[in-house]
Design an enzyme around this catalytic site. Structure first.
Site, PDB file in Angstrom:
ATOM      1  N   GLY A 141      -4.286  -6.053   6.606  1.00 58.70           N
ATOM      2  CA  GLY A 141      -5.450  -5.213   6.853  1.00 58.70           C
ATOM      3  C   GLY A 141      -6.378  -5.731   7.935  1.00 58.70           C
ATOM      4  O   GLY A 141      -6.908  -4.959   8.742  1.00 58.70           O
ATOM      5  N   GLY A 171     -10.315  -3.832   2.925  1.00 62.15           N
ATOM      6  CA  GLY A 171      -9.196  -3.823   3.869  1.00 62.15           C
ATOM      7  C   GLY A 171      -9.303  -2.671   4.851  1.00 62.15           C
ATOM      8  O   GLY A 171     -10.336  -2.006   4.977  1.00 62.15           O
ATOM      9  N   ASP A 172      -8.206  -2.430   5.541  1.00 64.19           N
ATOM     10  CA  ASP A 172      -8.167  -1.387   6.573  1.00 64.19           C
ATOM     11  C   ASP A 172      -8.105   0.025   6.003  1.00 64.19           C
ATOM     12  O   ASP A 172      -8.547   0.986   6.652  1.00 64.19           O
ATOM     13  CB  ASP A 172      -6.928  -1.574   7.457  1.00 64.19           C
ATOM     14  CG  ASP A 172      -5.645  -1.503   6.622  1.00 64.19           C
ATOM     15  OD1 ASP A 172      -5.482  -2.370   5.727  1.00 64.19           O
ATOM     16  OD2 ASP A 172      -4.841  -0.588   6.819  1.00 64.19           O
ATOM     17  N   THR A 211       0.812  -1.227   0.000  1.00 63.91           N
ATOM     18  CA  THR A 211       0.000   0.000   0.000  1.00 63.91           C
ATOM     19  C   THR A 211       0.844   1.276   0.000  1.00 63.91           C
ATOM     20  O   THR A 211       2.008   1.232   0.368  1.00 63.91           O
ATOM     21  CB  THR A 211      -0.862  -0.056   1.278  1.00 63.91           C
ATOM     22  OG1 THR A 211      -1.754  -1.132   1.151  1.00 63.91           O
ATOM     23  CG2 THR A 211      -1.597   1.216   1.557  1.00 63.91           C
ATOM     24  N   THR A 246       0.054   0.386   6.869  1.00 65.66           N
ATOM     25  CA  THR A 246       0.224  -0.604   5.816  1.00 65.66           C
ATOM     26  C   THR A 246       0.503  -1.952   6.473  1.00 65.66           C
ATOM     27  O   THR A 246       1.077  -2.008   7.554  1.00 65.66           O
ATOM     28  CB  THR A 246       1.358  -0.243   4.846  1.00 65.66           C
ATOM     29  OG1 THR A 246       1.595  -1.355   3.983  1.00 65.66           O
ATOM     30  CG2 THR A 246       2.650   0.107   5.566  1.00 65.66           C
ATOM     31  N   GLY A 247       0.083  -3.025   5.806  1.00 65.47           N
ATOM     32  CA  GLY A 247       0.324  -4.355   6.373  1.00 65.47           C
ATOM     33  C   GLY A 247      -0.924  -5.212   6.269  1.00 65.47           C
ATOM     34  O   GLY A 247      -1.756  -5.008   5.378  1.00 65.47           O
ATOM     35  N   ARG A 298     -13.793  -8.051  -0.795  1.00 58.31           N
ATOM     36  CA  ARG A 298     -13.008  -7.879   0.436  1.00 58.31           C
ATOM     37  C   ARG A 298     -12.634  -6.400   0.614  1.00 58.31           C
ATOM     38  O   ARG A 298     -12.146  -5.743  -0.292  1.00 58.31           O
ATOM     39  CB  ARG A 298     -11.743  -8.733   0.361  1.00 58.31           C
ATOM     40  CG  ARG A 298     -10.848  -8.653   1.611  1.00 58.31           C
ATOM     41  CD  ARG A 298      -9.696  -7.682   1.435  1.00 58.31           C
ATOM     42  NE  ARG A 298      -8.756  -7.736   2.557  1.00 58.31           N
ATOM     43  CZ  ARG A 298      -7.749  -6.907   2.708  1.00 58.31           C
ATOM     44  NH1 ARG A 298      -7.535  -5.957   1.822  1.00 58.31           N
ATOM     45  NH2 ARG A 298      -6.936  -6.998   3.738  1.00 58.31           N
TER      46      ARG A 298
HETATM   47  N1  ASP Z   1      -3.294  -2.942   4.343  1.00 59.60           N
HETATM   48  C1  ASP Z   1      -3.574  -3.285   2.979  1.00 59.60           C
HETATM   49  C2  ASP Z   1      -4.811  -4.137   2.944  1.00 59.60           C
HETATM   50  O1  ASP Z   1      -4.946  -5.009   3.765  1.00 59.60           O
HETATM   51  C3  ASP Z   1      -2.468  -4.011   2.313  1.00 59.60           C
HETATM   52  C4  ASP Z   1      -1.142  -3.322   2.393  1.00 59.60           C
HETATM   53  O2  ASP Z   1      -0.873  -2.554   3.287  1.00 59.60           O
HETATM   54  O3  ASP Z   1      -0.320  -3.551   1.521  1.00 59.60           O
HETATM   55  O4  ASP Z   1      -5.609  -3.959   2.061  1.00 59.60           O
END
Ligand code: ASP
Length: 342
Positions: free
Chosen positions: A263, A240-241, A210, A260-261, A238
């Site tokens: 989600g 995400g966060d 992200t 980021t990470g 889906r």
């Molecule tokens: N946080 C993002 C998600 O889960 C993915 C990412 O950070 O790369 O959609």
């Protein structure tokens, strides 16, 4: 005697002048930050064995985005303009998982999420499941400023885009060969999972990517913006966060945060908002609040955050092996990094 009085008066005057100068020493002045900016291009398992040429491309992409934000903030521009422009720059760069270069869904398409938040008004705009908007972050800003709502999803998000002048593209525009190969590998790995293996173990090994930005401007305002293609091979619908205000993106009068990470983990801990609340309720520093969420709430390997507080202090931390990140403030403090120690 008269000469002695004159001499003593002169000494006192000299001492007063000297102490006045000390109060305005360059060190004290330079500690005041007029503006500050931090950005990320995703956190996760980033191998230190990346070929130098690819590392260089990432550093250049981060530098370019940093310059974009610097130009806005240096000229007295708003934190909101800065985070939007920085995220647009990263969305246009195919190296990152946002805009062009977004990951593939399970059905082999691209569904994009984005959010932006203005710390001075608590105004926010968010979108999920976009399929034809070239720069989701700019549409998120329009949601914030031009609509009575905060969050649009799927077909509704596309319909909202129809009513604006944002640039539209075919879904194929987001395709990159690199993400396609990553998707093919992810599908094979998904098929190879035996029932005994935990789906969570597999998800945690998937690469993330992200993009996000946070800024503090010369008027003392804070803003945060995040944009993503989500997770490789994500299932139908889906979310995400990133577009969940308070989870992956948050800004108020205390701090601006972008995550980021993984989600699902970031969401269940309402992570970005928890960082700001921990500061407000506990009187903690930005670094302490970040450590609390990363170490006490999340598990190792889950996430990374960039944040800036209302004094212009920047914090960029992760509990993953790496996070593409960069920062700059009005005093010229500058970092561009991928791993923990560089
Ligand atoms: N946080 C993002 C998600 O889960 C993915 C990412 O950070 O790369 O959609």
């Amino acid at each position: 005697m008269k000469h002695l009085y004159t001499f003593i008066s002169f000494l006192i005057l000299f001492a007063v002048l000297l102490s006045g100068c000390e109060n305005q020493s360059p060190e004290t002045e330079s500690e005041t930050v007029q503006w500050a900016l931090a950005l990320h291009g995703g956190a996760g398992t980033i191998s230190q064995d990346l070929p130098d040429s690819i590392k260089q491309e990432y550093y250049e992409g981060l530098e370019q985005a940093l310059r974009t934000g610097e130009l806005v903030l240096r000229d007295g521009g708003s934190a909101l303009d800065a985070v939007e422009q920085v995220v647009r720059s990263l969305e246009d760069n195919p190296l990152f998982n946002a805009g062009r270069g977004s990951v593939f869904t399970k059905e082999g398409r691209h569904e994009l999420d984005a959010a932006i938040m203005d710390g001075s008004t608590l105004g926010a705009g968010a979108l999920t499941g976009l399929t034809t908007v070239k720069n989701p972050i700019s549409l998120a800003r329009k949601v914030m400023t031009d609509s009575p709502h905060i969050f649009f999803s799927g077909n509704g998000a596309e319909t909202y885009a129809d009513q604006t002048d944002v640039e539209r593209v075919d879904n194929d525009y987001f395709h990159t060969d690199r993400r396609y190969e990553q998707w093919e590998r992810a599908q094979e790995e998904a098929r190879a999972i035996t029932p005994e293996e935990s789906i969570h173990d597999w998800i945690k090994d998937t690469k993330f990517g992200t993009v996000g930005a946070v800024a503090y401007d010369s008027n003392g305002n804070l803003a945060a913006a995040t944009s993503t293609g989500g997770m490789t091979n994500k299932q139908f619908g889906r979310v995400g966060d990133v577009p969940i205000i308070g989870s992956g993106t948050f800004a108020n009068h205390i701090a601006a945060i972008s995550a980021t990470g993984w989600g699902e983990q970031i969401m269940r801990n309402v992570s970005a908002n928890t960082i700001a609340n921990y500061m407000e309720f506990k009187g903690a520093s930005l670094d302490e609040a970040m450590d609390f969420v990363l170490n006490e709430r999340l598990d190792p390997g889950d996430a990374g955050f960039i944040a800036v507080d209302n004094q212009g202090n920047i914090s960029m931390k992760m509990n993953t092996a790496g996070m593409f990140r960069a920062s700059l403030n009005s005093n010229g403090d500058r970092t561009v990094m991928i791993w923990e120690n560089e």
